[in-house]
Each structure stands twice: as structure tokens, then as C-alpha cells.
Design a protein around this motif. Sequence first.
Motif, PDB file in Angstrom:
ATOM      1  N   PHE A  26       0.844  -1.203   0.000  1.00  0.00           N
ATOM      2  CA  PHE A  26       0.000   0.000   0.000  1.00  0.00           C
ATOM      3  C   PHE A  26       0.879   1.253   0.000  1.00  0.00           C
ATOM      4  CE2 PHE A  26      -2.208   3.394   2.264  1.00  0.00           C
ATOM      5  CZ  PHE A  26      -3.451   3.399   1.665  1.00  0.00           C
ATOM      6  N   ASN A  27       1.911   1.244   0.814  1.00  0.00           N
ATOM      7  CA  ASN A  27       2.807   2.401   0.893  1.00  0.00           C
ATOM      8  C   ASN A  27       3.688   2.526  -0.344  1.00  0.00           C
ATOM      9  OD1 ASN A  27       2.602   3.763   3.747  1.00  0.00           O
ATOM     10  ND2 ASN A  27       2.380   1.572   4.094  1.00  0.00           N
ATOM     11  N   PHE A  28       4.219   1.407  -0.820  1.00  0.00           N
ATOM     12  CA  PHE A  28       5.072   1.456  -2.017  1.00  0.00           C
ATOM     13  C   PHE A  28       4.290   2.010  -3.212  1.00  0.00           C
ATOM     14  CE2 PHE A  28       7.509  -2.526  -0.339  1.00  0.00           C
ATOM     15  CZ  PHE A  28       8.126  -1.733   0.626  1.00  0.00           C
ATOM     16  N   MET A  29       2.988   1.636  -3.317  1.00  0.00           N
ATOM     17  CA  MET A  29       2.168   2.119  -4.435  1.00  0.00           C
ATOM     18  C   MET A  29       2.028   3.636  -4.415  1.00  0.00           C
ATOM     19  SD  MET A  29      -0.937  -0.486  -5.346  1.00  0.00           S
ATOM     20  CE  MET A  29      -1.534  -0.800  -3.711  1.00  0.00           C
ATOM     21  N   HIS A  30       2.237   4.228  -3.228  1.00  0.00           N
ATOM     22  CA  HIS A  30       2.125   5.683  -3.128  1.00  0.00           C
ATOM     23  C   HIS A  30       3.474   6.360  -2.993  1.00  0.00           C
ATOM     24  CE1 HIS A  30      -1.908   4.150  -2.155  1.00  0.00           C
ATOM     25  NE2 HIS A  30      -2.182   5.051  -3.071  1.00  0.00           N
ATOM     26  N   GLY A  31       4.517   5.593  -3.373  1.00  0.00           N
ATOM     27  CA  GLY A  31       5.845   6.185  -3.505  1.00  0.00           C
ATOM     28  C   GLY A  31       6.507   6.546  -2.192  1.00  0.00           C
ATOM     29  N   ILE A  32       6.155   5.869  -1.108  1.00  0.00           N
ATOM     30  CA  ILE A  32       6.746   6.213   0.188  1.00  0.00           C
ATOM     31  C   ILE A  32       7.242   4.960   0.909  1.00  0.00           C
ATOM     32  CG2 ILE A  32       5.358   8.304   0.468  1.00  0.00           C
ATOM     33  CD1 ILE A  32       3.563   6.742   2.394  1.00  0.00           C
ATOM     34  N   CYS A  33       8.063   5.195   1.934  1.00  0.00           N
ATOM     35  CA  CYS A  33       8.541   4.134   2.850  1.00  0.00           C
ATOM     36  C   CYS A  33       9.526   3.167   2.202  1.00  0.00           C
ATOM     37  CB  CYS A  33       7.380   3.354   3.464  1.00  0.00           C
ATOM     38  SG  CYS A  33       6.233   4.395   4.391  1.00  0.00           S
ATOM     39  N   PHE A  34      10.164   3.582   1.101  1.00  0.00           N
ATOM     40  CA  PHE A  34      11.173   2.713   0.494  1.00  0.00           C
ATOM     41  C   PHE A  34      12.400   2.549   1.397  1.00  0.00           C
ATOM     42  CE2 PHE A  34       9.150   4.478  -3.486  1.00  0.00           C
ATOM     43  CZ  PHE A  34       8.447   3.311  -3.776  1.00  0.00           C
ATOM     44  N   ASP A  35      12.600   3.520   2.291  1.00  0.00           N
ATOM     45  CA  ASP A  35      13.779   3.470   3.163  1.00  0.00           C
ATOM     46  C   ASP A  35      13.519   2.683   4.451  1.00  0.00           C
ATOM     47  OD1 ASP A  35      11.947   5.313   4.022  1.00  0.00           O
ATOM     48  OD2 ASP A  35      13.423   6.789   4.703  1.00  0.00           O
ATOM     49  N   TYR A  36      12.298   2.174   4.638  1.00  0.00           N
ATOM     50  CA  TYR A  36      12.006   1.393   5.837  1.00  0.00           C
ATOM     51  C   TYR A  36      12.763   0.064   5.783  1.00  0.00           C
ATOM     52  CZ  TYR A  36       8.023   4.163   7.598  1.00  0.00           C
ATOM     53  OH  TYR A  36       7.213   5.142   8.119  1.00  0.00           O
ATOM     54  N   ASP A  37      13.263  -0.354   6.918  1.00  0.00           N
ATOM     55  CA  ASP A  37      13.785  -1.709   7.033  1.00  0.00           C
ATOM     56  C   ASP A  37      12.598  -2.665   6.901  1.00  0.00           C
ATOM     57  OD1 ASP A  37      14.582  -4.248   8.443  1.00  0.00           O
ATOM     58  OD2 ASP A  37      16.472  -3.144   8.573  1.00  0.00           O
ATOM     59  N   LEU A  38      12.772  -3.775   6.179  1.00  0.00           N
ATOM     60  CA  LEU A  38      11.651  -4.696   5.957  1.00  0.00           C
ATOM     61  C   LEU A  38      11.071  -5.216   7.269  1.00  0.00           C
ATOM     62  CD1 LEU A  38      12.818  -6.794   2.866  1.00  0.00           C
ATOM     63  CD2 LEU A  38      11.535  -4.658   2.914  1.00  0.00           C
ATOM     64  N   GLN A  39      11.904  -5.295   8.295  1.00  0.00           N
ATOM     65  CA  GLN A  39      11.437  -5.774   9.597  1.00  0.00           C
ATOM     66  C   GLN A  39      10.298  -4.909  10.142  1.00  0.00           C
ATOM     67  OE1 GLN A  39      12.513  -8.592  11.821  1.00  0.00           O
ATOM     68  NE2 GLN A  39      10.484  -7.865  12.430  1.00  0.00           N
ATOM     69  N   GLU A  40      10.277  -3.615   9.760  1.00  0.00           N
ATOM     70  CA  GLU A  40       9.276  -2.693  10.297  1.00  0.00           C
ATOM     71  C   GLU A  40       7.844  -3.035   9.859  1.00  0.00           C
ATOM     72  OE1 GLU A  40      10.187   1.506  10.516  1.00  0.00           O
ATOM     73  OE2 GLU A  40      12.265   1.114   9.905  1.00  0.00           O
ATOM     74  N   TRP A  41       7.705  -3.850   8.804  1.00  0.00           N
ATOM     75  CA  TRP A  41       6.366  -4.197   8.334  1.00  0.00           C
ATOM     76  C   TRP A  41       5.771  -5.383   9.108  1.00  0.00           C
ATOM     77  CZ3 TRP A  41       4.802  -0.230   5.914  1.00  0.00           C
ATOM     78  CH2 TRP A  41       5.634   0.477   5.049  1.00  0.00           C
ATOM     79  N   PHE A  42       6.576  -6.036   9.934  1.00  0.00           N
ATOM     80  CA  PHE A  42       6.117  -7.257  10.599  1.00  0.00           C
ATOM     81  C   PHE A  42       6.292  -7.154  12.107  1.00  0.00           C
ATOM     82  CE2 PHE A  42       7.613  -8.313   6.336  1.00  0.00           C
ATOM     83  CZ  PHE A  42       6.500  -8.953   5.810  1.00  0.00           C
ATOM     84  N   GLU A  43       5.349  -7.751  12.834  1.00  0.00           N
ATOM     85  CA  GLU A  43       5.413  -7.721  14.294  1.00  0.00           C
ATOM     86  C   GLU A  43       6.140  -8.939  14.855  1.00  0.00           C
ATOM     87  OE1 GLU A  43       1.359  -7.316  15.472  1.00  0.00           O
ATOM     88  OE2 GLU A  43       1.297  -5.152  15.045  1.00  0.00           O
ATOM     89  N   PHE A  44       6.686  -9.759  13.995  1.00  0.00           N
ATOM     90  CA  PHE A  44       7.470 -10.919  14.419  1.00  0.00           C
ATOM     91  C   PHE A  44       8.822 -10.850  13.711  1.00  0.00           C
ATOM     92  CE2 PHE A  44       4.597 -11.892  10.961  1.00  0.00           C
ATOM     93  CZ  PHE A  44       5.428 -12.441   9.988  1.00  0.00           C
ATOM     94  N   LYS A  45       9.761 -11.594  14.187  1.00  0.00           N
ATOM     95  CA  LYS A  45      11.136 -11.526  13.680  1.00  0.00           C
ATOM     96  C   LYS A  45      11.220 -12.141  12.289  1.00  0.00           C
ATOM     97  CE  LYS A  45      15.566 -10.679  14.526  1.00  0.00           C
ATOM     98  NZ  LYS A  45      15.993  -9.308  14.232  1.00  0.00           N
ATOM     99  N   ILE A  46      11.846 -11.426  11.355  1.00  0.00           N
ATOM    100  CA  ILE A  46      12.102 -11.973  10.023  1.00  0.00           C
ATOM    101  C   ILE A  46      13.601 -11.881   9.732  1.00  0.00           C
ATOM    102  CG2 ILE A  46       9.804 -11.401   9.102  1.00  0.00           C
ATOM    103  CD1 ILE A  46      11.223  -9.026   7.610  1.00  0.00           C
ATOM    104  N   PRO A  47      14.123 -12.735   8.856  1.00  0.00           N
ATOM    105  CA  PRO A  47      15.550 -12.647   8.523  1.00  0.00           C
ATOM    106  C   PRO A  47      15.837 -11.438   7.635  1.00  0.00           C
ATOM    107  CG  PRO A  47      14.481 -14.355   7.216  1.00  0.00           C
ATOM    108  CD  PRO A  47      13.464 -13.869   8.190  1.00  0.00           C
ATOM    109  N   LYS A  48      17.084 -11.023   7.596  1.00  0.00           N
ATOM    110  CA  LYS A  48      17.516  -9.953   6.693  1.00  0.00           C
ATOM    111  C   LYS A  48      17.411 -10.452   5.256  1.00  0.00           C
ATOM    112  CE  LYS A  48      19.360  -6.611   9.386  1.00  0.00           C
ATOM    113  NZ  LYS A  48      18.770  -5.259   9.359  1.00  0.00           N
ATOM    114  N   THR A  49      17.090  -9.563   4.335  1.00  0.00           N
ATOM    115  CA  THR A  49      17.048  -9.963   2.930  1.00  0.00           C
ATOM    116  C   THR A  49      18.449 -10.284   2.425  1.00  0.00           C
ATOM    117  OG1 THR A  49      16.382  -9.327   0.707  1.00  0.00           O
ATOM    118  CG2 THR A  49      17.208  -7.564   2.113  1.00  0.00           C
ATOM    119  N   LYS A  50      18.513 -11.251   1.500  1.00  0.00           N
ATOM    120  CA  LYS A  50      19.793 -11.600   0.876  1.00  0.00           C
ATOM    121  C   LYS A  50      19.943 -10.963  -0.510  1.00  0.00           C
ATOM    122  CE  LYS A  50      20.540 -15.947   3.330  1.00  0.00           C
ATOM    123  NZ  LYS A  50      20.730 -17.414   3.206  1.00  0.00           N
ATOM    124  N   ILE A  51      18.948 -10.134  -0.870  1.00  0.00           N
ATOM    125  CA  ILE A  51      18.981  -9.469  -2.182  1.00  0.00           C
ATOM    126  C   ILE A  51      19.769  -8.166  -2.049  1.00  0.00           C
ATOM    127  CG2 ILE A  51      17.585  -8.508  -4.066  1.00  0.00           C
ATOM    128  CD1 ILE A  51      17.239 -11.552  -3.605  1.00  0.00           C
TER     129      ILE A  51
END
Length: 729
Positions: A583-608
Motif C-alpha cells: 500500500f505504501n510502495f504504491m504511493h511512492g513512500i517508505c522505500f527506506d524502511y527496514d523490511l522488519q518494520e512491516w512485521f510484528e514478528f522476527k524476520i531474517p535480513k534480505t539476501k537481495i
Amino acid sequence: MKTKIFIVTPPFTQLNTPYPASAYIKGFLNTLNIESVQADLGIEVILKLFSKVGLSELFEIATIDDAVSDNSKRIFALQEEYIKTIDAVIRFLQGKNPTLALQICQEDYLPEASRFAQLEELDWAFGTMGTQDKGKHLATLYLEDISDFIVECVDANFGFSRYAERLGRSANSFDELYEALQQEPTYIDQLLLSILKERIEAIQPTLFLISVPFPGNLYSAFRSAQWIKNHHPEIKVTMGGGFPNTELRSLSDERVFEFFDYITLDDGEVPVEELIANVENSAHNSFKRTFLLEEGKVVYKNNSLKPDYKQAQVGTPDYSDLMLDKYISVIEIVNPMHRMWSDGRWNKLTMAHGCYWGKCTFCDISLDYIKIYEPVAASLLCDRMEQMMEQTGENGFHYVDEAAPPALMRALALEILRRKLSVTWWTNIRFEKSFSRDLCLLLKASGCIAVSGGLEVASDRLLKLIDKGVTVEQVARVTRNFTEAGIMVHCYLMYGYPTQTVQETVDSLEMVRQLFEAGVLQSGFWHQFAMTAHSPVGIHPEKFGVKKKTEAIGTFANNDIDYIDSTGIEHEKFSFGLKKSLFNFMHGICFDYDLQEWFEFKIPKTKISGDYIFNALEVADDFNIKPAAKIVWLGGKPSVDYVTKSKKGNSWDMMSLTFHDKKESFTIQTNKIEGEWLVAILAKIAVVNTKVLTFQEIKADFESNLEDFELFWHSKPINTLREFGVLVL
């Protein structure tokens, strides 16, 4: 006995445009000179419900007690305001009362309940909408408030684009739906049945065809059939459409035939033709892909010797009888592609029957509607477009293909431009590498405004497992080509595919983030993987690391299959974070957020790597042109001036060619001989010509009088023309 045919789409599908199945069947019946009448009962019920009379009755029968929410109590208290404004709002959403937008936008005209609480956060999402769009959006929220009230206080099954959908979804057993049909009709049912009664008495059909595209149409289809069986048992009732085609292929419950005489599968033309023959002559006894009841048992008959019709023979969809000026355009959500589904009226057509790829392992590729691929000639498609524009007065077309073939899209675009048609169209595609920069520019010139396609899981390992036939890098470059041509791109995204790891879900999200940040995607939607009975995953689950929870086949609907993934991952928990980030990406914002910020549980770091998509887009285009490539000029004739240039005592003749396109004018200069050849060849490769020349033919034409075509082709004048409409296809 001559058959009179009544074809209906039951509530509810779309508010803004009719579902095309009935128009397709009516168009086919026209080719046989068989008279038929069609109706979209969904829009008729909506218009009866959302009117002064309808809302007045609704508020009278509503159940208001202590258990009802404060929101519904508020709406009930404001009922006079809703009754006063409803007719004007509906006319506005039908495009008949545009000045009302000014009043709606002042935000003291419409009564407001909980849906309007979204407004503050949507202001930034929509940006500065025009008055008409903002008015449509506010009016949509107003209707959704009323819908919430209906669900809580009148009919829990109500929904604008679906009705009692829960009863149709994966209903392996007919019990729950059958039980619901034994209850007294709801208020919405009563509206439907009152309309149906009027139409049946006026038309007096002998054969009643109900098309059921989705689970949300199923309950009202059975209600309609039930009423006819109770009041007009002489009328034969049949069901066809997308729902039975996918869900009812193993039907065995006899109770279904208390409501329907026949249920047909797959392409409807020959099955309907055979049913007509059976109704007119009981001794005919020839059926095509049809379930019926014989001696108290469900039997499937497919004894007709008639082959299915070729796409060229099925006729042009016929929208007559439908209330085309009464559909209502709404703006419900900020996803730009979903908005196209609900705003504006589209004529629906198909470029090809089936899917030319037909390999994706999550797709129902074993079924005829996908498996049997048959394209329609571009000239015939344009004939149908012209007929439909004349009939409907609308020049917008939604091609509803599984995946439109690039070569046919090219041929269609050339034919549209050749005929000088002014049309707007969009379709579903695969992200083929054949969608080059130039092909995208051609599609745009012909009126293509948007495409949607499946990236599914943005992971090359999983794309290979899906047998998608694309890579993430390829998708990035193709979406860039469409975007730069001015064509909006919507991406279907998937999570929870068998064997998908948490790491791959995170990496897929990172790929999607980069695609939006690069500006090559404008719209997207995440779907959770569902295993279906007719897909390779459903047929051979062991090959994909999943196990069916039950092997038993139900007696009613069979499509979605419960399964256990060998990874044991709970994919549902990713849903909210994936959708919120998108929803945020479609409106051109929050690209600088760490992916972890979108989830309330622990996720691994991206390998990309952070520049993966950037690097994919940096890959240089291949400048080698195939001899068979088609060369087309989109522009007009230039005005020509001859000039003489002199230098150090030498003089030579030059040509100055001035071109005017819709946005600007530009001039190129060449020597006289090459310029005269260029003017002549541009006339030959103009898009209005029936014959399209190849690169080899142009090269041979040049070299019959001049030398070194390659040097001329890569010169500054030709490079300028390439920017302004000389296309290599």
C-alpha cells in the motif's frame, strides 16, 4: 414448440459494468437466429435497494436492539438523510448528475458513518483528486456505510460484488447451501424475486439460462431457480459459467436438481444449442458436457457429435437488453488497477481462447478453458470492437484473456491504428521479453492504457518451480518498457507457494520494494497461494512437497484443496505486513524502511542486494535487428525544404524534413538523395498501410540505389525518428 430463452447473471458481480457471459451467449445465439433476452439481475437489485423506496423499506424492517453497534445505530438515526440523498447520489454515480460532486466534496451533504473515518489517511494516498473523483470516492464510502448497516441489521450475507459468498466457497457438501434455501427469503432475496417475477411474466421463456461466474453468485442463482421451479415448473432451468466449470466437475448430489434441470461445463455454445434442441424435441436426447438427473441419479452426458465452435464462429458479444446507462462507477480503494475494475464501463472481449503458455503449476491448466488455445484474428477482433462501440456507445475495452499473446497484441494494435479507431483498452499478459520498448510504444499508440501480469513469487527458484517462464530481471525490464511507454503495470504477487521459505518471502518483498522504487511498477496485489484440484500442484502434490489433508471428493463443489506444506511455515501471518508495505510502495513512500518494520514478528535480513533491480535495468538493449523484424512509422508526412550547403568552395543539396506529432514539432536534415528515399519509405511503412515491410525489405530498397544502409540506419536523423515513432517490431 419454439424456444424462448432468458439469460441472466444473478446478484452480485460488478456495479460498473455487466459481466460478459450473457452477452457472449446472446451474441452466439444471434448467429443461429435464435431470439433471446438477457438481464443482469445484480444491477437491477442494487438500483431497487439503493433508492428512496428501497431504503425506506430497509429501515422499516431493520433489527435494532442493544446488540447492534453504535455505528449502525448512528446510520439508523440518520435514516431520513440517507433516504433524502440516495436517488441523487445514484444518479451522480451513473454519470447523470455531475454537478452534485461540488456539493458532495463540501463534506456536509452526505451523512457520514464509520467508513468516513478512513478519510484523513486517504487524503495523502489519493493526493489532490479532481472534484469528480473525490465526489465518487465519498459517495462510495456513503454506500459502503449503508452496506455495513445491511450486513449487521438486515441480511448478513449482503455484499456489493458477492452475495452469500461463504456458502459457495469450497462447498464440498451441498448441505449448508440447501439448508439456507429452506429458510424464508431475506429482504434482498425478496427484491430479487420480485424483479424475476416481472421479467418471467413479461418474457415467458421456455429455457432459463443462469450464468454463475463466482461463488458470490451461487446462492442467488439457486434462489432464482427455486422460485422458477415453484411457480413455473414448465420452464427448463440450466446453470453454466465459471463456477460450475471449475467447482462442479464431480457433482453427484441429487438435491441440486430440485433447482436445476441441467448444469453445463466449459464453452457454453454447443451445450446450449443441444439443450434448445432437447427442449424443442424430447426425443433428441443429445447433450454436450451436461449434468442432469435420470432415474433419480445424477448423470453426466457428453454424447453430442457436434464439435465446439471456433472463435471466429461464435459471433460478437451482444449487450442489448442490458441497462447500460444505469451502471454505477465507484472508487472504493486506492489501488489503481482495482480502480479500473470498479470505475467506468468496459466492453469485454477475448483475444484468444485459453492460454498460449499453459504451464504455470498453480493454474487450472488441465481444464479446457485454459488448455485449448485458439487465437482470434486481429481483423475480426476489430470488427467486433466496431460493432460493440456502435451498439453500446462506449469505446473502452477490457480484454479478459488468461494471458494475451504478444504477437496478437501487436497485430491488434496495428489493425486499430490502420482503421483509425479511437479506443481505450487493457488486458492481462505474461511478462514476455518480446514486449520490447517499441512494441510497448505501438500498444500505447493504439489505445492500450494498462496491463496486468503475474510476477507471482519474485524468486527465480520458485518461478522455475512454478514454470512461469520468466525471471525477475526479465520482469523488471519488461515493466520498464511498458512504464516508459506510458502504460500502467499491475503485478499479481503470491506468497505461500509450496516449499517457499521465510527467506524467500522476505527476498520477494525486497524485489517488489525495488521494482516500485525504480518506478517500473505502479500497482500490485498479494494473494496467498491456494491449491486447486485441476492444477499440477493439486493433481501431483507430492512433486511439490505438499500433502492433501483429505482425499475424499465431495458431492457438490470441488476446487480448493486443504493441504499441509512440508515446510510447516504459517504463511498467513505474512499477509498483513506484505499488504501494508505494498500500500505504501504504491504511493511512492517508505522505500527506506527496514523490511522488519512491516512485521510484528522476527524476520531474517534480505539476501537481495540493494541495487539488484537497478543493475537489471542497466543491461544494454541488443541493437541487432532481425531481418524479419517489422518496421512501422507512427507519424505523418513531413513538410520538405531543400537547402544548399557550402563549405570551402564546395556546395551540396540537403533536405530539411519537419514533422509534427501530437505534442511537438521536430526537424531532421539529410542529404538530398537519402532524404528523398526517406520520404518515400516513410510513406511505405506508415502504420495505415496494409502491408508491413520488414527490416530486410527496407535494407534491400535502400541498397538498390544507395550504399551503406547500416551507416544510414544508425545516423542521427534515423535515431531522431526512432524516438518519435519509427518502430522495430
